[in-house]
Design an enzyme around this catalytic site. Sequence first.
Site, PDB file in Angstrom:
ATOM      1  N   CYS A 103      -4.227  -0.096   2.799  1.00  0.00           N
ATOM      2  CA  CYS A 103      -3.511   0.143   4.058  1.00  0.00           C
ATOM      3  C   CYS A 103      -4.150  -0.555   5.261  1.00  0.00           C
ATOM      4  O   CYS A 103      -3.467  -0.952   6.190  1.00  0.00           O
ATOM      5  CB  CYS A 103      -3.420   1.639   4.342  1.00  0.00           C
ATOM      6  SG  CYS A 103      -2.364   2.534   3.219  1.00  0.00           S
ATOM      7  N   ARG A 147       9.091   1.791   3.051  1.00  0.00           N
ATOM      8  CA  ARG A 147      10.192   1.260   2.243  1.00  0.00           C
ATOM      9  C   ARG A 147      11.219   2.356   1.960  1.00  0.00           C
ATOM     10  O   ARG A 147      12.425   2.117   1.999  1.00  0.00           O
ATOM     11  CB  ARG A 147       9.607   0.714   0.935  1.00  0.00           C
ATOM     12  CG  ARG A 147      10.480  -0.220   0.185  1.00  0.00           C
ATOM     13  CD  ARG A 147       9.756  -0.745  -1.037  1.00  0.00           C
ATOM     14  NE  ARG A 147       8.902  -1.865  -0.687  1.00  0.00           N
ATOM     15  CZ  ARG A 147       8.253  -2.609  -1.582  1.00  0.00           C
ATOM     16  NH1 ARG A 147       8.357  -2.343  -2.861  1.00  0.00           N
ATOM     17  NH2 ARG A 147       7.507  -3.615  -1.192  1.00  0.00           N
ATOM     18  N   CYS A 183       3.178   1.303   2.951  1.00  0.00           N
ATOM     19  CA  CYS A 183       4.272   0.337   2.766  1.00  0.00           C
ATOM     20  C   CYS A 183       5.383   0.951   1.914  1.00  0.00           C
ATOM     21  O   CYS A 183       6.567   0.778   2.204  1.00  0.00           O
ATOM     22  CB  CYS A 183       3.771  -0.934   2.094  1.00  0.00           C
ATOM     23  SG  CYS A 183       2.555  -1.870   3.028  1.00  0.00           S
ATOM     24  N   CYS A 188       0.853  -1.190   0.000  1.00  0.00           N
ATOM     25  CA  CYS A 188       0.000   0.000   0.000  1.00  0.00           C
ATOM     26  C   CYS A 188       0.894   1.247   0.000  1.00  0.00           C
ATOM     27  O   CYS A 188       2.119   1.146   0.005  1.00  0.00           O
ATOM     28  CB  CYS A 188      -0.906  -0.012   1.225  1.00  0.00           C
ATOM     29  SG  CYS A 188      -0.025   0.149   2.788  1.00  0.00           S
ATOM     30  N   CYS A 216      -5.864   5.657   3.996  1.00  0.00           N
ATOM     31  CA  CYS A 216      -4.723   6.266   3.309  1.00  0.00           C
ATOM     32  C   CYS A 216      -5.082   6.490   1.846  1.00  0.00           C
ATOM     33  O   CYS A 216      -6.031   5.928   1.328  1.00  0.00           O
ATOM     34  CB  CYS A 216      -3.489   5.377   3.433  1.00  0.00           C
ATOM     35  SG  CYS A 216      -3.634   3.782   2.622  1.00  0.00           S
TER      36      CYS A 216
END
Length: 173
Positions: free
Chosen positions: A131, A48, A44, A41, A105
């Site tokens: 999310c 990252r 994420c 998502c 999100c």
Amino acid sequence: MIAFLRHIACQRWAWGLLAASALFLELCALFFQHILGLHPCVMCIYERIAILGVLAAGLTGLVNPQKWYLRWSALLLWGFSAVRGLQLALQHVDYQLNPSPFNVCSPYADFPSWLPLDSWIPWLFFPDGDCSEISWQFLGFSMPQWLVAIFAAYLLVATVVIIGNLARGRCCD
């Protein structure tokens, strides 16, 4: 103890270990995405990027940790990435634990127009997941909950090392 912390920050192996841990987490994310088929998502993707910041800090420190400006650049990048990653992971956990139509999100990554990472490197930065969905758990904790612990550990270690480097004295032998 302070001398030990200053000494550690001047060692290439310590910065290499930091970079290796962040690289391992990035490879895990790619394994989950491309091998296990879990869709990342937006949160994420942002988490990252925070891990990539820790990786960049490790690589910066690895160049020459005896040079104060490289060491401090790496320390500040490490601390900033850990703080931002922890904020993002906590917000992501909130999306998962308190799902509602008002607590969601964005479905699109909000990259600057001059750096559209989701267009340039879609296999790494394109978000197509939800999310609030919990699609993976280990020991009863979701991936964002694990990231809270990981970023908190990064932040704790970065804080201790930064405090050790603030003390006066010779850093490198």
